[in-house]
Design a protein around this motif. Structure first.
Motif, PDB file in Angstrom:
ATOM      1  N   ALA A  89      41.427  42.716  -4.043  1.00 22.53           N
ATOM      2  CA  ALA A  89      40.096  42.109  -3.945  1.00 22.53           C
ATOM      3  C   ALA A  89      39.469  41.981  -5.331  1.00 22.53           C
ATOM      4  N   ALA A  90      39.656  43.004  -6.173  1.00 19.09           N
ATOM      5  CA  ALA A  90      39.137  42.941  -7.547  1.00 19.09           C
ATOM      6  C   ALA A  90      39.813  41.825  -8.325  1.00 19.09           C
ATOM      7  N   VAL A  91      41.127  41.692  -8.178  1.00 15.52           N
ATOM      8  CA  VAL A  91      41.858  40.608  -8.849  1.00 15.52           C
ATOM      9  C   VAL A  91      41.342  39.251  -8.368  1.00 15.52           C
ATOM     10  N   ALA A  92      41.138  39.112  -7.066  1.00 17.83           N
ATOM     11  CA  ALA A  92      40.640  37.848  -6.516  1.00 17.83           C
ATOM     12  C   ALA A  92      39.267  37.505  -7.089  1.00 17.83           C
ATOM     13  N   ARG A  93      38.397  38.500  -7.172  1.00 24.11           N
ATOM     14  CA  ARG A  93      37.041  38.250  -7.680  1.00 24.11           C
ATOM     15  C   ARG A  93      37.048  37.940  -9.176  1.00 24.11           C
ATOM     16  N   LEU A  94      37.887  38.652  -9.926  1.00 23.27           N
ATOM     17  CA  LEU A  94      37.919  38.455 -11.382  1.00 23.27           C
ATOM     18  C   LEU A  94      38.589  37.158 -11.791  1.00 23.27           C
ATOM     19  N   THR A  95      39.541  36.690 -10.990  1.00 23.95           N
ATOM     20  CA  THR A  95      40.336  35.526 -11.385  1.00 23.95           C
ATOM     21  C   THR A  95      40.064  34.282 -10.555  1.00 23.95           C
ATOM     22  N   SER A  96      39.299  34.409  -9.490  1.00 22.04           N
ATOM     23  CA  SER A  96      39.043  33.317  -8.543  1.00 22.04           C
ATOM     24  C   SER A  96      40.312  32.863  -7.825  1.00 22.04           C
ATOM     25  N   ASP A 101      47.103  34.890  -3.027  1.00 18.74           N
ATOM     26  CA  ASP A 101      47.632  34.887  -4.392  1.00 18.74           C
ATOM     27  C   ASP A 101      47.278  36.184  -5.115  1.00 18.74           C
ATOM     28  N   ALA A 102      46.073  36.705  -4.871  1.00 19.05           N
ATOM     29  CA  ALA A 102      45.669  37.965  -5.499  1.00 19.05           C
ATOM     30  C   ALA A 102      46.526  39.121  -5.006  1.00 19.05           C
ATOM     31  N   LEU A 103      46.901  39.109  -3.731  1.00 15.33           N
ATOM     32  CA  LEU A 103      47.807  40.141  -3.218  1.00 15.33           C
ATOM     33  C   LEU A 103      49.135  40.102  -3.965  1.00 15.33           C
ATOM     34  N   LEU A 104      49.664  38.906  -4.183  1.00 14.03           N
ATOM     35  CA  LEU A 104      50.946  38.779  -4.889  1.00 14.03           C
ATOM     36  C   LEU A 104      50.822  39.210  -6.349  1.00 14.03           C
TER      37      LEU A 104
END
Length: 172
Positions: A89-96, A101-104
């Motif tokens: 979730a942090a990756v998704a928020r930081l990278t859009s 894709d953030a899970l991967l």
């Protein structure tokens, strides 16, 4: 400077870890079944448990009281430890990036960390490069190695475990 990796053995381990991770991702994509672009094939690495993790990221944890007897993620999704969905979730928020894709990316970054620790151990134990190669090959050849680069939490678990062992057994 091409000799920088020789002067900094830890950077060499990070580079080898990245190389092995990239090779694992490429192999997983190459052997994926569907036709289509590399991106479409890459996204097939989101499988089974990945949908549960995505549900947790998008909805948070939810359950009924008392819990139900069967697995239905839309009713009760409290089946997983929170570190992986939280980091994704942090990756998704930081990278859009999208949730999937953030899970991967999260799993594959943890895979890079695992391989880096693998090569740091090899360096500590002064293993010859051919032994390191065959050790890595033995791990990659195992059918469960798929879980390293797919949208599962196994790579994060192994990264944390091997990292803890590496740092707690280090001299000094």
């Amino acid at each position: 400077d091409p000799f920088m990796l020789r002067r900094h053995p830890s950077l060499f381990c990070l580079a080898l870890g990245l190389l092995v991770t990239a090779a694992q991702i490429a192999l997983a994509i190459a052997f994926s079944d569907p036709e289509g672009s590399w991106l479409d094939r890459y996204r097939t690495l989101v499988q089974h448990d990945s949908y549960w993790f995505a549900n947790i990221i998008d909805r948070g944890y939810a359950t009924t009281v008392p819990p139900i007897e069967r697995k239905e993620m839309e009713v009760s999704n409290v089946a997983f430890f929170p570190a992986y969905p939280w980091l994704a979730a942090a990756v998704a928020r930081l990278t859009s990036l999208s949730t999937y894709d953030a899970l991967l990316v999260t799993a594959q970054t943890a895979t890079w960390g695992f391989w880096s620790y693998f090569f740091l151990f090899c360096q500590r134990w002064e293993l010859a490069l051919p032994l390191q190669f065959f050790g890595a090959l033995a791990i990659i050849a195992h059918p469960a190695a798929f879980y390293f680069v797919a949208g599962y939490s196994e790579s994060l678990f192994l990264f944390a475990l091997v990292g803890m062992i590496y740092w707690t057994t280090r001299q000094g």
